[in-house]
Design an enzyme around this catalytic site. Structure first.
Site, PDB file in Angstrom:
ATOM      1  N   HIS A 165      28.220  42.760  22.987  1.00  0.00           N
ATOM      2  CA  HIS A 165      27.243  41.806  23.518  1.00  0.00           C
ATOM      3  C   HIS A 165      26.980  40.666  22.525  1.00  0.00           C
ATOM      4  O   HIS A 165      26.355  39.658  22.876  1.00  0.00           O
ATOM      5  CB  HIS A 165      25.931  42.526  23.832  1.00  0.00           C
ATOM      6  CG  HIS A 165      25.227  41.993  25.041  1.00  0.00           C
ATOM      7  ND1 HIS A 165      25.249  40.667  25.398  1.00  0.00           N
ATOM      8  CD2 HIS A 165      24.480  42.617  25.980  1.00  0.00           C
ATOM      9  CE1 HIS A 165      24.535  40.488  26.497  1.00  0.00           C
ATOM     10  NE2 HIS A 165      24.062  41.656  26.872  1.00  0.00           N
ATOM     11  N   ASP A 381      43.255  40.460  39.293  1.00  0.00           N
ATOM     12  CA  ASP A 381      44.499  40.969  39.878  1.00  0.00           C
ATOM     13  C   ASP A 381      45.602  40.855  38.831  1.00  0.00           C
ATOM     14  O   ASP A 381      46.035  39.761  38.481  1.00  0.00           O
ATOM     15  CB  ASP A 381      44.844  40.160  41.125  1.00  0.00           C
ATOM     16  CG  ASP A 381      46.116  40.634  41.811  1.00  0.00           C
ATOM     17  OD1 ASP A 381      46.824  41.500  41.250  1.00  0.00           O
ATOM     18  OD2 ASP A 381      46.414  40.124  42.897  1.00  0.00           O
TER      19      ASP A 381
END
Length: 473
Positions: A165, A381
């Site tokens: 983070h 993808d």
């Protein structure tokens, strides 16, 4: 199979561990990567996500599985040439040493559970097994990203990723996934990351205090709720008002979650404690001038909304949406647009000052909401189709709502974490269940059965010698 039984039976066994390094050496002038001020103030936590990919071609499951894992490794290496900070190590509170040490990459096998078994009844605790690091510990916090492929016996895969983070928010994770998958599939344009955050929001050389977080995990439990797109349309109509005639879907859903969680908390405690919700927001398009969507860093802001009491001891939904919109507008005007000035640290400290004082009060119920809706994470993808499901992984902290996209239809998925007593009331709230489904199956049973029939026909007529033990859907 019940979700507790699934979590108990499922085992994830790691088989290999590698470090994937950039295919080209990072030039000396790029070795010292500066954090931005916002990165410095970000908590030292992981942002964990899992992406699920079914096996599309069952003609040779073992070969196809091996190909997919190796393809991810091969494409990650040249991808890291442009995303070079992620292959480095956090040096101190000011910088990253871009030393090309590489991304830790695990390969794992999933035992006793098939992909569709898991997707029928997703489980928050079981999701953690797909992650490359233990998100409960501080181990390897100098790494910027960890990856783990989890291969099911049916050939399906769960791709678990943990980002630090300190440099990653939802927008950065999206850019990372779009860039990596685009390179792997060759189906899209090359994604070029923008490293402008530290020049716009310069870091402080001296040690600075991170903002306070109330990270209570005692007796908490996490549940998944899914808001179908058509139900969100009805919810938005219900919460619309003169002040906010066109609420966003995140405003509508988070307000409903906030209202129901507050009702549950007050029912158990018997008190009318002040209820407050902090909501994260992407500031890339809210600065002057706006930043590119591909800007890398922890480029988020926060705003706070307070639930004021009325005679019913609860604020109506349209009022909660209005409070959120007011908080967002004020944060944009007084925070996002002023960050690029000379007093950026002062602006940020003022923002956190109120939150810190509220967090320290015992008579305040503080809720935290984060959202990756609109970040396009379902576009990942790698050449074998978009994920069947993409999920955030709950860190288990009390009073948190983690919102993400559903794959289709403009819906929202929410992982809600409350203490056990509050959840017992919350998950049966009729106002909530009017718009949300409690942990519905990710897969469509009818389409799965049709797929099974097609597989059976192919096995019988095309390849009668096929090993039927592989058919573990």
């Amino acid at each position: 199979m019940g979700c507790n039984k699934l979590a108990t039976l499922m085992k994830v066994a790691r088989v290999t561990r590698d470090y994937i390094k950039p295919s080209s050496i990072t030039p000396p002038h790029l070795r010292n990567f500066k954090f931005s001020l916002l990165d410095q103030l970000a908590p030292s936590l992981y942002a964990p996500m899992v992406f699920f990919y079914p096996m599309q071609d069952i003609s040779n499951i073992k070969a196809a599985t091996s190909y997919r894992v190796n393809h991810l490794k091969r494409s990650l290496s040249p991808f890291l040439n442009r995303f070079y900070p992620f292959a480095g190590r956090i040096k101190d509170h000011v910088s990253i040493d871009c030393n090309d040490a590489g991304v830790e990459f695990f390969e794992a096998k999933v035992i006793n559970t098939c992909l569709n078994d898991f997707l029928r009844l997703p489980n928050a605790n079981a999701l953690k097994q797909f992650l490359p690091v233990d998100i409960e510990s501080n181990k390897s916090m100098d790494h910027l990203v960890h990856v783990q492929t989890n291969t099911f016996e049916c050939g399906g895969m769960a791709l678990g990723i943990c980002w630090s983070h300190k440099i990653t928010d939802g927008g950065t994770a999206s850019t990372f996934m779009k860039g990596w998958s685009s390179m792997a599939s060759g189906l899209g344009d090359e994604v070029v990351p923008e490293y402008v955050a530290s020049s716009l929001f310069p870091p402080m050389d001296s040690s600075i205090k991170q903002h306070a977080l109330k990270l209570d995990k005692d007796r908490t439990t996490t549940r998944r709720f899914v808001f179908d797109g058509s139900k969100i349309v009805k919810l938005k109509d219900k919460v619309a008002s003169k002040e906010v005639p066109k609420p966003t879907r995140v405003e509508a859903v988070s307000s409903l979650l906030w209202q129901c969680a507050t009702k549950a908390s007050r029912a158990n405690s018997g008190s009318q404690a002040l209820s407050v919700m902090s909501q994260s927001m992407n500031i890339r398009r809210r600065t002057l001038p706006p930043l590119p969507d591909t800007s890398i860093g922890n480029l988020v802001g926060y705003y706070i909304a307070k639930m004021e009491e009325n005679s019913d001891h609860i604020m109506h939904l349209e009022d909660l949406v209005t409070k959120q919109r007011q908080g967002k507008t004020e944060a944009i005007n007084n925070y996002a647009k002023k960050l690029q000035g000379n007093d950026a640290y002062v602006v940020i400290q003022e923002l956190f000052k109120e939150a810190g004082s509220l967090l320290r009060r015992d008579d305040v119920e503080f809720f935290k909401c984060l959202s990756t809706c609109g970040d396009g994470l379902y576009d990942a993808d790698f050449g074998w189709g978009k994920p069947a499901w993409q999920s955030l992984v709950s860190l288990g902290y009390k009073n948190t709502f983690a919102l993400s996209e559903t794959k289709e239809g403009g819906g929202i998925e929410a992982w809600v974490t409350l203490n056990e007593d509050d959840m017992a009331i919350f998950e049966h709230d009729l106002n909530l269940l009017q718009f949300a489904s409690s942990n519905p199956s990710v897969i469509e049973i009818q389409s799965e059965q049709e797929l099974l029939k097609q597989v059976e026909r192919r096995l019988i007529f095309d390849d009668p010698t096929y090993d039927f033990t592989l058919l573990t859907w």
